[in-house]
Design an enzyme around this catalytic site. Sequence first.
Site, PDB file in Angstrom:
ATOM      1  N   SER A 142       0.867  -1.180   0.000  1.00  0.00           N
ATOM      2  CA  SER A 142       0.000   0.000   0.000  1.00  0.00           C
ATOM      3  C   SER A 142       0.901   1.226   0.000  1.00  0.00           C
ATOM      4  CB  SER A 142      -0.850   0.007   1.274  1.00  0.00           C
ATOM      5  OG  SER A 142      -1.474   1.260   1.481  1.00  0.00           O
ATOM      6  N   TYR A 155      -2.084  -1.170  10.401  1.00  0.00           N
ATOM      7  CA  TYR A 155      -2.037  -1.271   8.932  1.00  0.00           C
ATOM      8  C   TYR A 155      -0.705  -0.753   8.397  1.00  0.00           C
ATOM      9  CZ  TYR A 155      -3.945  -0.965   4.143  1.00  0.00           C
ATOM     10  OH  TYR A 155      -4.181  -1.111   2.800  1.00  0.00           O
TER      11      TYR A 155
END
Length: 260
Positions: A142, A155
Amino acid sequence: MIEGKLALVTGSTSGIGLGIARALAAKGADLMLNGFGDAAAIEALRAELAREHGVRVDYDGADLSRPTDIEALFARIAQSGRAVDVLVNNAGIQHVARTEQFPVERWDAVIALNLSAAFHATRCALPPMQQRNWGRIVNIASTHGLVASVDKAAYVAAKHGVVGLTKVVALENARTGITCNAICPGWVLTPLVQKQIEARAAAAGIGTDEARIALLSEKQPSQEFVTPEQLGELTVFLCSEAAAQVRGAAWAVDGGWTAQ
Ligand code: NAD
Protein backbone atom coordinates in the site's frame (compact mmCIF):
# COMPACT_ATOMS: atom_id res chain seq x y z
CA MET A 1 4.53 -16.45 -20.17
CA ILE A 2 1.90 -17.26 -17.53
CA GLU A 3 -0.36 -19.29 -19.79
CA GLY A 4 -1.08 -22.64 -18.12
CA LYS A 5 0.66 -21.60 -14.91
CA LEU A 6 -1.15 -21.64 -11.57
CA ALA A 7 -1.79 -18.33 -9.83
CA LEU A 8 -2.94 -18.22 -6.21
CA VAL A 9 -4.46 -14.81 -5.47
CA THR A 10 -5.36 -14.44 -1.81
CA GLY A 11 -8.47 -12.40 -1.04
CA SER A 12 -9.69 -12.63 -4.64
CA THR A 13 -13.43 -12.78 -3.98
CA SER A 14 -13.56 -8.97 -3.95
CA GLY A 15 -11.85 -5.71 -4.88
CA ILE A 16 -8.20 -5.60 -5.93
CA GLY A 17 -7.64 -9.36 -5.66
CA LEU A 18 -10.52 -10.04 -8.02
CA GLY A 19 -9.17 -7.47 -10.51
CA ILE A 20 -5.77 -9.17 -10.41
CA ALA A 21 -7.28 -12.65 -10.76
CA ARG A 22 -9.26 -11.50 -13.83
CA ALA A 23 -6.17 -10.00 -15.47
CA LEU A 24 -4.09 -13.16 -14.88
CA ALA A 25 -6.88 -15.42 -16.19
CA ALA A 26 -7.16 -13.21 -19.29
CA LYS A 27 -3.52 -14.11 -20.00
CA GLY A 28 -4.27 -17.81 -19.65
CA ALA A 29 -3.25 -18.50 -16.04
CA ASP A 30 -5.20 -21.08 -14.07
CA LEU A 31 -6.50 -19.64 -10.82
CA MET A 32 -6.81 -20.61 -7.21
CA LEU A 33 -9.25 -18.10 -5.79
CA ASN A 34 -9.42 -17.46 -2.05
CA GLY A 35 -11.38 -15.22 0.27
CA PHE A 36 -14.65 -14.95 2.15
CA GLY A 37 -18.17 -14.34 0.91
CA ASP A 38 -21.46 -15.93 -0.04
CA ALA A 39 -20.83 -19.50 -1.26
CA ALA A 40 -23.24 -19.28 -4.21
CA ALA A 41 -21.81 -15.93 -5.34
CA ILE A 42 -18.27 -17.31 -5.15
CA GLU A 43 -19.23 -20.40 -7.16
CA ALA A 44 -20.88 -18.16 -9.80
CA LEU A 45 -17.71 -16.07 -9.96
CA ARG A 46 -15.52 -19.17 -10.23
CA ALA A 47 -17.61 -20.57 -13.09
CA GLU A 48 -17.76 -17.20 -14.87
CA LEU A 49 -13.97 -16.73 -14.80
CA ALA A 50 -13.38 -20.28 -16.06
CA ARG A 51 -15.92 -19.90 -18.88
CA GLU A 52 -14.85 -16.41 -19.94
CA HIS A 53 -11.13 -17.18 -20.11
CA GLY A 54 -11.06 -20.90 -20.82
CA VAL A 55 -8.83 -21.58 -17.82
CA ARG A 56 -9.14 -23.85 -14.80
CA VAL A 57 -10.44 -21.97 -11.77
CA ASP A 58 -10.60 -23.46 -8.28
CA TYR A 59 -11.58 -21.88 -4.99
CA ASP A 60 -10.29 -22.48 -1.47
CA GLY A 61 -11.81 -20.71 1.54
CA ALA A 62 -8.74 -20.91 3.80
CA ASP A 63 -8.69 -18.31 6.58
CA LEU A 64 -5.31 -16.74 5.91
CA SER A 65 -5.08 -15.21 9.36
CA ARG A 66 -4.29 -18.76 10.54
CA PRO A 67 -0.86 -20.20 9.65
CA THR A 68 -2.21 -23.77 9.84
CA ASP A 69 -4.92 -22.91 7.28
CA ILE A 70 -2.24 -21.57 4.93
CA GLU A 71 -0.15 -24.72 5.28
CA ALA A 72 -3.25 -26.85 4.65
CA LEU A 73 -4.10 -24.81 1.52
CA PHE A 74 -0.63 -25.43 0.06
CA ALA A 75 -0.86 -29.13 1.03
CA ARG A 76 -4.18 -29.40 -0.86
CA ILE A 77 -2.62 -27.79 -3.94
CA ALA A 78 0.32 -30.22 -3.75
CA GLN A 79 -2.06 -33.18 -3.35
CA SER A 80 -3.80 -32.10 -6.57
CA GLY A 81 -0.44 -32.52 -8.32
CA ARG A 82 0.14 -28.83 -8.87
CA ALA A 83 2.30 -26.07 -7.42
CA VAL A 84 1.84 -22.32 -7.20
CA ASP A 85 3.77 -20.50 -9.95
CA VAL A 86 2.40 -17.03 -9.21
CA LEU A 87 1.60 -16.04 -5.63
CA VAL A 88 -0.25 -12.78 -5.09
CA ASN A 89 -0.43 -11.92 -1.39
CA ASN A 90 -3.41 -9.60 -1.42
CA ALA A 91 -5.88 -10.46 1.39
CA GLY A 92 -6.05 -7.62 3.87
CA ILE A 93 -8.20 -5.79 6.39
CA GLN A 94 -8.16 -2.36 7.97
CA HIS A 95 -8.92 -0.95 11.41
CA VAL A 96 -8.85 2.75 12.20
CA ALA A 97 -8.20 4.07 15.73
CA ARG A 98 -5.72 6.20 17.66
CA THR A 99 -2.75 4.16 18.85
CA GLU A 100 -3.54 4.53 22.56
CA GLN A 101 -7.08 3.31 21.90
CA PHE A 102 -6.24 0.66 19.31
CA PRO A 103 -7.94 -2.61 20.35
CA VAL A 104 -5.22 -5.21 20.95
CA GLU A 105 -7.32 -7.88 19.28
CA ARG A 106 -7.62 -5.70 16.10
CA TRP A 107 -3.85 -5.10 16.10
CA ASP A 108 -3.27 -8.86 16.20
CA ALA A 109 -5.85 -9.48 13.45
CA VAL A 110 -4.40 -6.85 11.08
CA ILE A 111 -0.83 -8.06 11.61
CA ALA A 112 -1.88 -11.71 11.20
CA LEU A 113 -3.58 -11.17 7.84
CA ASN A 114 -1.78 -8.19 6.31
CA LEU A 115 1.76 -9.22 7.29
CA SER A 116 2.14 -12.72 8.72
CA ALA A 117 -0.05 -14.36 6.03
CA ALA A 118 2.30 -13.04 3.33
CA PHE A 119 5.25 -14.61 5.20
CA HIS A 120 3.52 -17.97 5.68
CA ALA A 121 2.28 -18.18 2.08
CA THR A 122 5.70 -17.18 0.77
CA ARG A 123 7.57 -19.77 2.85
CA CYS A 124 5.14 -22.46 1.61
CA ALA A 125 5.33 -21.33 -2.04
CA LEU A 126 9.11 -20.98 -2.31
CA PRO A 127 10.44 -24.59 -2.18
CA PRO A 128 8.46 -25.81 -5.25
CA MET A 129 9.30 -22.56 -7.08
CA GLN A 130 12.99 -23.13 -6.28
CA GLN A 131 12.77 -26.70 -7.60
CA ARG A 132 11.39 -25.37 -10.91
CA ASN A 133 13.61 -22.25 -10.84
CA TRP A 134 10.68 -20.02 -11.74
CA GLY A 135 8.17 -18.05 -9.74
CA ARG A 136 6.55 -14.70 -9.26
CA ILE A 137 5.56 -13.33 -5.86
CA VAL A 138 3.60 -10.09 -5.89
CA ASN A 139 2.74 -8.54 -2.54
CA ILE A 140 -0.07 -6.03 -2.46
CA ALA A 141 1.31 -3.57 0.06
CA SER A 142 0.00 0.00 0.00
CA THR A 143 1.05 3.62 -0.06
CA HIS A 144 0.98 2.93 3.67
CA GLY A 145 3.96 0.63 3.11
CA LEU A 146 5.94 3.76 2.20
CA VAL A 147 4.43 6.58 4.25
CA ALA A 148 2.08 6.83 7.24
CA SER A 149 -1.29 8.31 8.10
CA VAL A 150 -2.78 8.86 11.53
CA ASP A 151 -5.06 6.25 13.13
CA LYS A 152 -3.62 3.32 11.15
CA ALA A 153 -0.87 1.95 13.43
CA ALA A 154 -1.45 -1.74 12.67
CA TYR A 155 -2.04 -1.27 8.93
CA VAL A 156 0.97 1.00 8.41
CA ALA A 157 3.20 -1.28 10.48
CA ALA A 158 2.01 -4.35 8.55
CA LYS A 159 2.42 -2.73 5.13
CA HIS A 160 5.90 -1.38 5.93
CA GLY A 161 6.66 -4.94 7.06
CA VAL A 162 5.42 -6.35 3.75
CA VAL A 163 7.74 -4.00 1.83
CA GLY A 164 10.65 -5.22 4.00
CA LEU A 165 9.69 -8.88 3.53
CA THR A 166 9.50 -8.29 -0.23
CA LYS A 167 13.10 -7.04 -0.32
CA VAL A 168 14.45 -9.95 1.75
CA VAL A 169 12.71 -12.58 -0.42
CA ALA A 170 13.88 -10.82 -3.59
CA LEU A 171 17.49 -10.82 -2.36
CA GLU A 172 17.46 -14.42 -1.15
CA ASN A 173 16.30 -15.54 -4.60
CA ALA A 174 18.19 -12.97 -6.67
CA ARG A 175 20.15 -15.57 -8.65
CA THR A 176 17.08 -17.60 -9.52
CA GLY A 177 14.10 -17.22 -11.83
CA ILE A 178 11.98 -16.21 -8.84
CA THR A 179 11.16 -12.55 -8.36
CA CYS A 180 9.38 -10.87 -5.48
CA ASN A 181 7.95 -7.36 -5.71
CA ALA A 182 5.44 -5.19 -3.91
CA ILE A 183 2.74 -3.01 -5.42
CA CYS A 184 1.84 0.06 -3.35
CA PRO A 185 -1.60 1.34 -4.38
CA GLY A 186 -3.09 4.62 -3.24
CA TRP A 187 -6.87 4.83 -2.83
CA VAL A 188 -8.80 2.16 -4.74
CA LEU A 189 -12.60 2.24 -4.47
CA THR A 190 -13.26 -1.22 -2.97
CA PRO A 191 -15.42 -2.37 -0.02
CA LEU A 192 -12.38 -1.79 2.26
CA VAL A 193 -12.27 1.91 1.33
CA GLN A 194 -16.04 2.33 1.03
CA LYS A 195 -16.25 1.56 4.78
CA GLN A 196 -13.77 4.38 5.48
CA ILE A 197 -15.75 6.79 3.29
CA GLU A 198 -18.96 5.94 5.14
CA ALA A 199 -17.24 6.37 8.54
CA ARG A 200 -15.88 9.72 7.41
CA ALA A 201 -19.31 10.85 6.18
CA ALA A 202 -20.92 9.85 9.48
CA ALA A 203 -18.23 11.58 11.57
CA ALA A 204 -18.40 14.84 9.60
CA GLY A 205 -22.18 14.79 9.07
CA ILE A 206 -21.74 14.95 5.28
CA GLY A 207 -22.91 12.81 2.35
CA THR A 208 -20.83 9.91 1.02
CA ASP A 209 -20.15 11.74 -2.29
CA GLU A 210 -18.67 14.66 -0.38
CA ALA A 211 -16.70 12.30 1.88
CA ARG A 212 -15.32 10.47 -1.18
CA ILE A 213 -14.07 13.74 -2.69
CA ALA A 214 -12.60 14.84 0.66
CA LEU A 215 -10.77 11.51 1.01
CA LEU A 216 -9.16 11.82 -2.44
CA SER A 217 -8.38 15.54 -2.10
CA GLU A 218 -6.48 15.02 1.14
CA LYS A 219 -3.86 12.60 -0.24
CA GLN A 220 -4.17 11.69 -3.91
CA PRO A 221 -3.17 14.54 -6.27
CA SER A 222 -4.79 13.00 -9.36
CA GLN A 223 -8.07 13.05 -7.41
CA GLU A 224 -8.97 9.83 -9.18
CA PHE A 225 -9.13 6.35 -7.71
CA VAL A 226 -6.66 3.69 -8.83
CA THR A 227 -8.62 0.77 -10.34
CA PRO A 228 -8.35 -2.99 -9.72
CA GLU A 229 -7.95 -3.36 -13.51
CA GLN A 230 -4.83 -1.14 -13.50
CA LEU A 231 -3.34 -3.19 -10.65
CA GLY A 232 -4.20 -6.37 -12.56
CA GLU A 233 -2.28 -5.18 -15.61
CA LEU A 234 0.74 -4.23 -13.48
CA THR A 235 0.70 -7.69 -11.91
CA VAL A 236 0.64 -9.26 -15.39
CA PHE A 237 3.69 -7.15 -16.28
CA LEU A 238 5.53 -8.21 -13.11
CA CYS A 239 4.88 -11.82 -14.13
CA SER A 240 6.34 -11.28 -17.60
CA GLU A 241 9.86 -11.95 -18.88
CA ALA A 242 10.27 -8.17 -19.37
CA ALA A 243 10.10 -7.83 -15.58
CA ALA A 244 12.65 -10.57 -14.83
CA GLN A 245 15.08 -8.00 -13.41
CA VAL A 246 12.48 -6.10 -11.41
CA ARG A 247 13.40 -7.46 -8.00
CA GLY A 248 12.51 -6.18 -4.55
CA ALA A 249 10.69 -3.12 -5.90
CA ALA A 250 7.95 -1.27 -4.04
CA TRP A 251 6.01 0.07 -7.01
CA ALA A 252 3.79 3.05 -6.23
CA VAL A 253 0.48 3.31 -8.12
CA ASP A 254 -0.97 6.19 -6.19
CA GLY A 255 -2.01 9.13 -8.38
CA GLY A 256 1.05 11.03 -7.12
CA TRP A 257 0.43 10.55 -3.38
CA THR A 258 4.08 9.70 -2.53
CA ALA A 259 5.53 12.22 -5.01
CA GLN A 260 4.54 15.03 -2.65
P1 NAD B 1 -11.59 -5.93 -0.04
O1 NAD B 1 -12.17 -5.83 1.32
O2 NAD B 1 -12.40 -5.56 -1.24
O3 NAD B 1 -11.03 -7.42 -0.29
C1 NAD B 1 -10.35 -8.12 0.70
C2 NAD B 1 -10.32 -9.58 0.32
O4 NAD B 1 -9.65 -10.30 1.35
C3 NAD B 1 -11.72 -10.20 0.19
O5 NAD B 1 -11.71 -11.16 -0.85
C4 NAD B 1 -11.91 -10.88 1.55
O6 NAD B 1 -12.85 -11.95 1.53
C5 NAD B 1 -10.50 -11.38 1.78
N1 NAD B 1 -10.22 -11.71 3.17
C6 NAD B 1 -10.52 -10.99 4.29
N2 NAD B 1 -10.11 -11.65 5.38
C7 NAD B 1 -9.55 -12.81 4.94
C8 NAD B 1 -8.97 -13.94 5.60
N3 NAD B 1 -8.84 -13.98 6.94
N4 NAD B 1 -8.54 -14.98 4.83
C9 NAD B 1 -8.66 -14.94 3.49
N5 NAD B 1 -9.20 -13.91 2.82
C10 NAD B 1 -9.64 -12.87 3.55
O7 NAD B 1 -10.25 -5.07 0.04
P2 NAD B 1 -9.29 -4.44 -1.09
O8 NAD B 1 -9.40 -2.97 -0.99
O9 NAD B 1 -9.47 -5.11 -2.39
O10 NAD B 1 -7.88 -4.82 -0.47
C11 NAD B 1 -7.05 -5.83 -1.00
C12 NAD B 1 -5.62 -5.54 -0.58
O11 NAD B 1 -5.20 -4.29 -1.14
C13 NAD B 1 -5.41 -5.41 0.93
O12 NAD B 1 -4.19 -6.01 1.31
C14 NAD B 1 -5.36 -3.91 1.14
O13 NAD B 1 -4.63 -3.57 2.27
C15 NAD B 1 -4.66 -3.48 -0.12
N6 NAD B 1 -4.84 -2.07 -0.48
C16 NAD B 1 -6.08 -1.56 -0.68
C17 NAD B 1 -6.19 -0.22 -1.03
C18 NAD B 1 -7.53 0.43 -1.29
O14 NAD B 1 -7.56 1.67 -1.42
N7 NAD B 1 -8.61 -0.31 -1.41
C19 NAD B 1 -5.06 0.57 -1.15
C20 NAD B 1 -3.81 0.01 -0.93
C21 NAD B 1 -3.72 -1.33 -0.60
